[in-house]
Design a protein around this motif. Structure first.
Motif, mmCIF file in Angstrom:
data_model
loop_
_atom_site.group_PDB
_atom_site.id
_atom_site.type_symbol
_atom_site.label_atom_id
_atom_site.label_comp_id
_atom_site.label_asym_id
_atom_site.label_seq_id
_atom_site.Cartn_x
_atom_site.Cartn_y
_atom_site.Cartn_z
ATOM 1 N N THR A 188 1.000 -1.412 0.193
ATOM 2 C CA THR A 188 -0.289 -0.089 -0.326
ATOM 3 C C THR A 188 0.652 1.282 -0.154
ATOM 4 N N LYS A 189 0.084 2.366 -0.317
ATOM 5 C CA LYS A 189 1.492 3.812 0.340
ATOM 6 C C LYS A 189 1.606 3.800 1.054
ATOM 7 N N ASN A 190 0.560 4.040 2.417
ATOM 8 C CA ASN A 190 1.687 3.569 3.439
ATOM 9 C C ASN A 190 2.863 2.890 3.606
ATOM 10 N N GLY A 191 2.993 1.453 3.046
ATOM 11 C CA GLY A 191 4.106 1.269 3.601
ATOM 12 C C GLY A 191 4.077 -0.089 4.047
ATOM 13 N N SER A 192 2.155 -0.918 3.886
ATOM 14 C CA SER A 192 1.331 -2.219 4.197
ATOM 15 C C SER A 192 1.800 -3.195 3.545
ATOM 16 N N THR A 193 1.220 -4.439 3.497
ATOM 17 C CA THR A 193 2.067 -5.522 2.661
ATOM 18 C C THR A 193 1.329 -6.716 2.714
ATOM 19 N N ILE A 194 0.775 -7.405 1.684
ATOM 20 C CA ILE A 194 0.180 -8.608 1.167
ATOM 21 C C ILE A 194 0.177 -9.380 0.465
ATOM 22 N N SER A 227 2.038 -12.968 4.690
ATOM 23 C CA SER A 227 2.530 -11.470 4.670
ATOM 24 C C SER A 227 1.893 -10.157 4.807
ATOM 25 N N VAL A 228 0.712 -10.925 5.933
ATOM 26 C CA VAL A 228 0.120 -10.044 6.161
ATOM 27 C C VAL A 228 0.917 -8.553 7.318
ATOM 28 N N CYS A 229 1.238 -7.807 6.604
ATOM 29 C CA CYS A 229 2.203 -6.880 7.947
ATOM 30 C C CYS A 229 1.003 -5.700 7.850
ATOM 31 N N ALA A 230 0.441 -5.112 8.504
ATOM 32 C CA ALA A 230 -0.215 -3.595 8.295
ATOM 33 C C ALA A 230 0.984 -2.557 9.139
ATOM 34 N N ASN A 231 1.506 -1.509 8.318
ATOM 35 C CA ASN A 231 2.355 -0.637 8.638
ATOM 36 C C ASN A 231 0.871 0.117 9.309
ATOM 37 N N ASN A 232 1.163 0.409 10.950
ATOM 38 C CA ASN A 232 0.962 1.404 12.033
ATOM 39 C C ASN A 232 1.191 2.254 12.955
ATOM 40 N N SER A 233 2.379 2.827 11.538
ATOM 41 C CA SER A 233 2.879 3.387 12.312
ATOM 42 C C SER A 233 2.726 5.229 11.276
ATOM 43 N N GLY A 234 2.963 6.634 11.867
ATOM 44 C CA GLY A 234 2.749 7.433 11.067
ATOM 45 C C GLY A 234 1.319 8.272 11.775
ATOM 46 N N ASN A 235 0.636 9.343 11.187
ATOM 47 C CA ASN A 235 -0.987 8.972 11.286
ATOM 48 C C ASN A 235 -1.618 8.348 10.036
ATOM 49 N N VAL A 236 -1.332 7.984 9.070
ATOM 50 C CA VAL A 236 -2.100 7.171 8.366
ATOM 51 C C VAL A 236 -2.037 5.360 8.452
ATOM 52 N N LYS A 237 -3.160 4.485 8.619
ATOM 53 C CA LYS A 237 -2.539 3.697 9.966
ATOM 54 C C LYS A 237 -3.518 2.635 7.785
ATOM 55 N N SER A 276 -5.932 -0.905 7.866
ATOM 56 C CA SER A 276 -5.848 -2.307 8.892
ATOM 57 C C SER A 276 -5.797 -3.745 8.138
ATOM 58 N N SER A 277 -5.484 -4.730 9.388
ATOM 59 C CA SER A 277 -5.203 -5.559 8.417
ATOM 60 C C SER A 277 -6.438 -6.600 8.204
ATOM 61 N N SER A 278 -7.660 -6.251 8.582
ATOM 62 C CA SER A 278 -8.719 -6.633 8.015
ATOM 63 C C SER A 278 -8.618 -6.105 6.990
ATOM 64 N N SER A 279 -8.934 -5.035 6.216
ATOM 65 C CA SER A 279 -8.596 -4.629 5.382
ATOM 66 C C SER A 279 -7.536 -5.322 4.646
ATOM 67 N N LEU A 280 -6.784 -5.310 4.206
ATOM 68 C CA LEU A 280 -5.474 -6.288 3.937
ATOM 69 C C LEU A 280 -5.950 -7.713 3.700
ATOM 70 N N LEU A 281 -6.785 -7.907 4.525
ATOM 71 C CA LEU A 281 -7.535 -9.154 4.268
ATOM 72 C C LEU A 281 -8.717 -9.141 2.651
ATOM 73 N N LYS A 282 -9.214 -8.466 3.419
ATOM 74 C CA LYS A 282 -10.466 -8.089 2.411
ATOM 75 C C LYS A 282 -9.779 -7.831 1.102
ATOM 76 N N PHE A 283 -8.938 -7.102 0.688
ATOM 77 C CA PHE A 283 -8.021 -7.410 -0.574
ATOM 78 C C PHE A 283 -7.919 -7.915 -0.397
ATOM 79 N N ALA A 284 -7.425 -9.032 -0.458
ATOM 80 C CA ALA A 284 -6.935 -10.291 -0.758
ATOM 81 C C ALA A 284 -7.502 -10.647 -1.162
ATOM 82 N N THR A 285 -8.947 -11.441 -1.037
ATOM 83 C CA THR A 285 -9.759 -12.254 -1.171
ATOM 84 C C THR A 285 -10.239 -11.713 -2.800
ATOM 85 N N THR A 286 -9.911 -10.114 -2.560
ATOM 86 C CA THR A 286 -10.426 -9.766 -3.820
ATOM 87 C C THR A 286 -9.808 -9.796 -5.161
ATOM 88 N N LYS A 287 -8.470 -10.182 -4.493
ATOM 89 C CA LYS A 287 -7.329 -11.190 -5.161
ATOM 90 C C LYS A 287 -7.794 -12.565 -5.796
#
Length: 135
Positions: free
Chosen positions: A4-10, A20-30, A32-43
């Motif tokens: 993602t543009k925030n540096g999270s990976t899946i 390799s589900v890894c949500a980047n929760n640093s900084g002001n914009v975070k 969520s792991s659940s949104s990463l998983l939802k994205f993964a199921t659409t892919k």
């Protein structure tokens, strides 16, 4: 592999295994792991395996447990310390979009015996994959 543009990976393997589900929760914009998983199921993500400590999270994201193996120190993650860290089962999940009727991993363990033997992980992986073909 998606970043993602925030540096999270899946990442999603060709067979639908989500890794390799890894949500980047640093900084002001975070992310969520659940949104990463939802994205993964659409892919094309359809399955994953994880330590039992993540059970409730994956359950809430629509993944149902199929089988499990008991913790094996031989395959402990890097940095695992026997005296400090839990020895958690590895649970094999498939994506159904529904929450499992087992609200806690202990309930699942009571209903489904662990896969055992020298090749337990490979057997559990195959059992989970076969269950996807019978949905």
């Amino acid at each position: 592999m998606f970043i993602t543009k925030n540096g999270s990976t899946i990442a999603i393997r060709d067979d639908g295994d989500i890794i390799s589900v890894c949500a980047n929760n640093s900084g002001n914009v975070k992310d969520s792991s659940s949104s990463l998983l939802k994205f993964a199921t659409t892919k094309g993500g359809t399955k994953l395996d994880s330590f039992a400590g993540n059970y409730e999270f994956y359950r809430h994201c629509g993944f149902e447990p199929v089988t499990h193996v008991e913790f094996n120190e031989e395959y402990a993650p890097p940095g695992w310390i026997k005296q400090r860290d839990k020895a958690e089962h590895v649970i094999f999940f498939k994506y159904t979009g529904r929450q499992s009727r087992y609200t806690k991993p202990e309930q699942f363990y009571e209903a489904v015996s662990p896969v055992t033997g020298d090749d337990a992980y490979d057997k559990a992986y195959a059992i989970r994959d076969e269950s996807q073909n019978t949905q």
